[in-house]
Each structure stands twice: as C-alpha cells, then as structure tokens.
Design a protein around this motif. Sequence first.
Motif, PDB file in Angstrom:
ATOM      1  N   ASP A   1       6.263   4.341  -1.612  1.00 27.76           N
ATOM      2  CA  ASP A   1       6.810   5.376  -1.432  1.00 27.76           C
ATOM      3  C   ASP A   1       7.138   5.618   0.067  1.00 27.76           C
ATOM      4  O   ASP A   1       7.977   6.184   0.726  1.00 27.76           O
ATOM      5  CB  ASP A   1       6.465   6.768  -2.297  1.00 27.76           C
ATOM      6  CG  ASP A   1       7.022   6.734  -3.537  1.00 27.76           C
ATOM      7  OD1 ASP A   1       8.059   5.930  -3.846  1.00 27.76           O
ATOM      8  OD2 ASP A   1       6.503   7.658  -4.319  1.00 27.76           O
ATOM      9  N   GLY A   2       5.925   5.525   0.738  1.00 30.07           N
ATOM     10  CA  GLY A   2       6.164   5.670   2.201  1.00 30.07           C
ATOM     11  C   GLY A   2       6.603   4.470   3.113  1.00 30.07           C
ATOM     12  O   GLY A   2       6.133   4.671   4.222  1.00 30.07           O
TER      13      GLY A   2
ATOM     14  N   PHE B   1       0.647  -1.412  -0.042  1.00 31.05           N
ATOM     15  CA  PHE B   1       0.058  -0.039  -0.090  1.00 31.05           C
ATOM     16  C   PHE B   1       0.897   1.364  -0.036  1.00 31.05           C
ATOM     17  O   PHE B   1       0.380   2.261  -0.436  1.00 31.05           O
ATOM     18  CB  PHE B   1      -0.900   0.014   1.004  1.00 31.05           C
ATOM     19  CG  PHE B   1      -2.114  -0.982   1.269  1.00 31.05           C
ATOM     20  CD1 PHE B   1      -3.124  -0.824   0.578  1.00 31.05           C
ATOM     21  CD2 PHE B   1      -1.704  -2.351   1.870  1.00 31.05           C
ATOM     22  CE1 PHE B   1      -4.107  -1.946   0.613  1.00 31.05           C
ATOM     23  CE2 PHE B   1      -2.519  -3.445   1.786  1.00 31.05           C
ATOM     24  CZ  PHE B   1      -3.892  -3.187   1.122  1.00 31.05           C
ATOM     25  N   LEU B   2       1.990   1.159   0.533  1.00 29.87           N
ATOM     26  CA  LEU B   2       2.902   2.513   1.144  1.00 29.87           C
ATOM     27  C   LEU B   2       3.693   2.739  -0.131  1.00 29.87           C
ATOM     28  O   LEU B   2       3.771   4.033  -0.377  1.00 29.87           O
ATOM     29  CB  LEU B   2       3.599   2.035   2.084  1.00 29.87           C
ATOM     30  CG  LEU B   2       2.801   2.038   3.679  1.00 29.87           C
ATOM     31  CD1 LEU B   2       3.572   1.597   4.818  1.00 29.87           C
ATOM     32  CD2 LEU B   2       1.930   3.383   3.824  1.00 29.87           C
TER      33      LEU B   2
END
Lengths: 276, 274, 320
Positions: free
Chosen positions: B182-183, B179-180
């Motif tokens: 880049d995070g 889901f993330l």
Amino acid sequence: MPTSIQTTGRTSWRPYWRILVAGFRRQSTYRLAALGGLIANTTFGLLKVAILFATVRAAGGDLNGYDIGTISAYIWISQGLLGSVNLNGRSDIATRIKDGGIVVDFLRPLSVQAASVATEVGQSIFALIPRGLPTVSIGVLVVGMNVPSAASGYLLGALSLLLGIVVSATTVYLVAAAGFWLVETRGLQILYMVVSGFFAGLFVPIDLFPNALRIVAECTPFPSMLMYPVDVLSGRVVGMDALGLVGLQVLWLVLTALAGHLMTRAGRRKLEVQGG
Amino acid sequence: MADPTSPLVTLTRPYRAVLSSRIRSQRSYRANFTIDLVSSLLVGIVELAEVGVLFLNVDRLGGLEFTQILIVFGLADLAFSVADLAFGHCDNLPTYLRAGTLDVFYLRPQPLLLQLITSNISLRRLARAMVGLASLVTGLVLADVDWSFAAVALLLVSALSGIATFAAMFVWAAGAQFFLIDGAEATNAFVYGGRYAASQPASVWNRPLKVVFGFFFPMAFTAYLPTVTLLGLPGTDLMPSWLGWCAPLAAIFTWAMALLSWRIGVRHYRGGGG
Amino acid sequence: MSTDTAIIETRELGRDFKVRDGVRRRTLTAVDDLSVCVGAGEAVGYIGANGAGKSTTIKMLCGILVPTRGSVTTCGLRPVADRRELARQVGVVFGQRTQLWWDLPVRESFTILAAIHGLGRTAETARTEELVDRLELAEFLGTPVRQLSLGQRMRAEVAAALLHSPRLVILDEPTIGLDVLSKQRLREFLVAERTVHGTTLLLTTHDMGDVERLCDRILLVDRGRLVWDGTLAGLSRTVGAQRVLVVDLAASTPDLVDVPSTQHLGSEGGGLRQRLAFDPDTTTAAKVLAAVSERVEVLDLAVEEPDVEDVVRRVYAARR
C-alpha cells in the motif's frame, strides 16, 4: 434530537454530512499509503527548495515578489496540499458512470453530484492530517517559512484551502460526467492530469509565468485549487487582494458546480431515454 | 524441426512473443494510442516549460545557462523516458501482488524478474523521449561544446548509462514493493523524484541531497555530471568536474542495489507473504 | 508405491504465517505435519473447508512458497530450487486468476504460452489442435479473452495450463461458478486427458461432483492437518455414513420396514419405489437386495453413495 420529516423536493444536509464523514473514515484505513505519500511529498519538497531557493538567490533575493521566506511557504504549503487537491482527474464516480453503476445511484434520493463531491472532499480533508500537516511542519522546522501574522489571515486561509479542495472535486466531477457521452474518458482525465498541475502552479508559481501564459492559467479553475490557497495561507497576498482571490475561488466553485449540475441532469435524461 | 535456430533466438523467443503481442495490442486501439502519445508529449513539454519559466527570471542557475540546462534536461528526460518505456510497468507490481498474478509467473520456466520486465512495454513514452532528444540536440547546438571523439563518446556512454540507471531504479522500487504494497508511493519519491532531481543542476543541492540523489541514488550521474564534464565547467563541492566519466560505474552500482532489493523482496514473498 | 514413480511426495510438511494481530504478532499454522505420496497417473481430490491449508500446500508444491518445516518434492524436483525445471512438468489452473492475456484472442495466448514453454512448431500445432478439439474451443478461438463467458474462459484456462503436456496438473477450484453443462464437459475432458496421457491430477474443490466423478483417492485436511487419505467409500465408512439402496418394485408394496440391518427411508408412487439405508460394515447391497427380492419382484435398482459434503461435515463435527 427531534427528527425532521423530509418532504420531497427539499433535501436535508445530513446525508451529505454522513457521506463526507464516511469518506474521511475510509481514508483513515490506509495508513501506510499516507506514510508513503508523506515521504514522497517531503522529498519533492526538498528538491523544489534546492532549485527555487537557488533561483531566488540568482535573482538577487527578489524573484518577481518572492523572497526566500515566501517561496519556502509556497513550496511546503503546495506540497502539503498535494494529497488533498485532486490533480490527477481520477474519481470513483467516473468508474461508476463508465460501468453503468450510476443507474443505482440515481435511484437514491440524493443528488449524485453532491454525494460524489462530498465523498471526495471527505477523503481530501482527512489527507490533511497524515500528509498535509506533517509536510508543512517539516517545512517550518527544517527549512523555515513565512506565515500569516494575523489571526484573520489564518481564518481566510482555512476558508481558501477548503474552497480549493471543493473546486478540485467539482472540476474532477466534470471530467467524470463527460462519461455520460464519451465512451472513454481516460484521454480527458490524462489531459486534466497534465495540465492541472502546471496551471495550478504546482512546480512554478504562476506569477513567474510569462504574461500570456499566466492569463491562460487564470482563465482555468486550476489556480483556485492550489495557487490561490497557497497565496492566502502563506500571507503573500493579504487584505482586499486576498479577499479577491477567495472571491475568484467562489466564482469557480459556482461555475463548475453549475456545469456539473446541468451535465448530470442531461446525462440522467440520456440514460432514461436510452435505457442506460 | 529443420530450421536452423541460433541459441539466442531460442532463448529470447518467450520474451519476444510476449512483447510483440503487447505492441500489437497497443497499436490496435488506435484512438487510445493517439491520446496516449499526445499526453505523453504534453508531459514532456510541460516539464521542459517548468525549467524554462525559471530562466525567464534569471540568467544562470547553479552555474548553468539556459542552453546548458537544456543538455541536462535533455539527457535526463531522454534516459528516463526510454527506461520508463521498457521498465515503467514494474510499478504495477503491487497490483500483481494483490491480484495474485505474480503466482502465474512462478509457473513459467523463465526467471521471475525477466518475466516481469518483459511483461509489457509502453510505446507512448516514445513521445516524451522525443521531447528529451529535441531538448538535448538544441542544447548541444546552442551551447559552446568543444566537439571531439571524447565528447561524442562521453555523450553516448552517459546516455546509455543513464537509461540503465533509471531502469535499475524501477527494479529497485519493485523489490521494495514486496514489503510496502500500500505504501508504494514511498518509492515514487525516489524513482519519480529521482527523475526530477536528475534534470536539476546538482550544484544547487545541499549536502544531504547530494548524498541521496548524487551518490546513493546516483541521479547526478545521469545528466548533470556528464554535462559539466562535456562543457569543461568547474565542479562543485563533493563533485569534481571529471566525475561525469563515471556514469557507467553509477549504473553498475544502481543495478547491484536493484538486484539485491529484488532478491530480498522475492525471498520475503516466498517466505512471509500469503 | 516406490519413490521413483512418486509425482508428489511430502514429509512432515508444515508452513506457518506470521500475522499481525493489532500490535502483537502471532504465528498461524496453515499446514502441519503433512506426509503424502501421490504416484504417477493418480487422480487425487484435495478437500477441506476454506482456510484448511489447501492453497498453501499447492503454493509449496509449485515453489511459490517455501515450507517452514519438512520436505516436499514434485515430479522428483525440489520446487523452490528447481522451480524453472519444474514449471515444464507442472500445469496449474487457478480458478480465480487468469494465465491468459485478457486483451488478446484466445489463440494468441496459446501461441505466446507455446513460446514460453519452448514448444516446437509441430508439437505446438498438434497439442493445440488436440486441446481445441477436446475442449471444444474452436468457436471462440478468435475472441478476446475479456469477452468470453465464464465457462468458455475456464476451458481456455485449462487448455493454457495443459498446453505443454505437463505430467502433473493441479486444479484449484476448476469448476467454481460454472453451469452444469460446462462442469460436465470439463470433467469429461479431464478423465480423457488422464486416460490418454497418464496425467496425474490433483484438484481442490468444494464441488463434490468433481470428487465423485474424477478422483479415486481423496485427501481431507482440517485446520492444516491431514485427517483422511484413502478412497471416498472408505472415508464414508469410517464416519458411519450409510449407503442407500433404491429399488423399483413390480407391485405396490407396503413400506419395507423390517428388512434386516436396514432402515426404511421412504416410499414413492404408492410403494413402487422404496429407499433403504444400510451400513456397509454390517451388511452388503447384495444381501439387502436378496432380502427384498424374497418378498416382491425387483424391476430396477440403484445404490446411492453417501453425499460427500455430508461425510466431510461428519468428519469435522467428530473432530471438534
């Protein structure tokens, strides 16, 4: 605005300003990454609060000159700076030197070193907005901390912070420039990563180090990147002492920038002689 | 073919083939490998120094003396390093996702998660595990341990559970990466922040931290709680002294959470991403 | 074609993506209402512009993506539910992503893949030797993958995908970036593989040479929808693409402008070679040849098929 005609040998500041702004803009596209960084900074901050507050209390409220307010300021300002001060030793220019792309950079009428440092600094300053300021705000609101009492403290603090960011960029540039001679700079980069955080005072303030270790730390540029700006910004060090720290930062900036300049010149000559 | 092969040998053949090639490849770049070992050793030493420096200024932290904190640090770092050695590369999932290399795993007849886990191994972490082990042994020798069969069993069970718990943290994070992307740093807060938390005496935490790193991500179960139980120290708020025996439960809970996270992540990838 | 022999079968297959458009979310249909049946041993070219939905379809065929609508079976299996069983029967070559281990010699990647697919020692040796021989890999078998040229790497990729003798081979842009000779070799190998093992081929490509030389059937997609399923010649006919008869004549001849049902395209060598376009629906190559032969002796001839890219362009243009 009148356009100035540049003569060879004298370079204007404008291209570097442009590069700095471009570095700033580039970072602004990674919003999710910045949020992730903020979460990480805050979590580590809270854990540091737990262990360091306990240490101050165990020491009877005075830990080598740190009380709860100043240790809190130390924690949150250093966590906030983490996204802006390069403590991992990686840089784009290192890749360019390694893969030979640097040859193209040398063709531009700009100083390779200054352009690289400007890019890094631009990105670092941007990181203060989504990572630095929120982290410090969380510290102020949730935990509470010491702040400078006079406006002059903020001014000198801002200058010290900027110097810290620039010194980290000029030092990381040295790691990259070693790539003119070394086939693989990864070892150096890893060494930088391991040592820089410790000597910059990231996990424990260097004033808590045993004397010998503190002197070793002070002989490196690392405290100038994080420890000194934190000390000045938090108001723990004030007046002439604060000016002294900023002076040390300037000294390290000059030393690292000069070393980088000489290495770039020698590296360029090596490329010209050996044809890349 | 005539050679008598047990089902286990046949079943593990794909994974053994990949892993042994990874090991050979790491050892073949000798200079790099040495640098990696040394830097990994340095990481362990610096982390130990960070704890040690605090004890230059105080005698006790969170109810523990320096020799006792060496046991906590040793257990935590040993377990984390071993888990990192075998599972740490799960952190690379965002890179795999961006480059589309994960799709290649879909074309092979093994479960995806097993393929990801066995796709690499970082031998260099052995050096850091040695720092943890040295710290643990020193602590056990110097601290006042009441040796018994139960004490040895507690240590062994805790070390193994700790490894499993940290391994599950890597898998949990990998599931969240779907889901993330880049995070990814957000999960670092709990995986690497978790390691940092595990090496602290949990008694210094406030209640919210105890909930997050004591129970939800059960970091206190990897080192602090077993140490308290081993040394017969009094427990703290929310954490009675006997809780150190529950490290295996913490490991099972973390793995359940990890597998759930992975399942949701893969479902999202198949259904949503593109 | 009966369902028993179908290697790929899709019914009203569709796939949507949710994309973020600033703050709003909107749905983008990548594949829509795709019903296709590919039988064992066929060689099918799956063509269309970038973003027409080709990769999405391939991912659904392999079980990487779940369809939004409709159904798909590959080798008689449900791709998502039976992914692991399917992996034994399908080989995929992604032109852009590698299945090899970049730091290992090519040979070692094959050994690992053989272990992954559970090949026995004998089968592994025999198949590796066959592929090394037919794809001419011997010279760089001991070279680490990262040091290979693009052409060499692509041949190694193809071998890697075919090592477990899959029934269905899917090739996503297999010849992209290759030089003429490498392309030629790869195509010859694929033709031989199909002849010898009866392998079913599905390939997406922008290189029309691939389609012309390898495929006896093409599927053309436009914006997620199937717009043609049949032979290339048939497709050319539907868009009114013309074939060209090239004749080499015994003597210099004035331009043959009045041959019935043809259009004179040009002459070379003072009229020794002439090009006549004709519509295959109104006349045949034989009739045109007969008409020319009445006037002048024909030494040699060739029939040029319409350029595939031109055909595709016409199809797209007609639909806009």
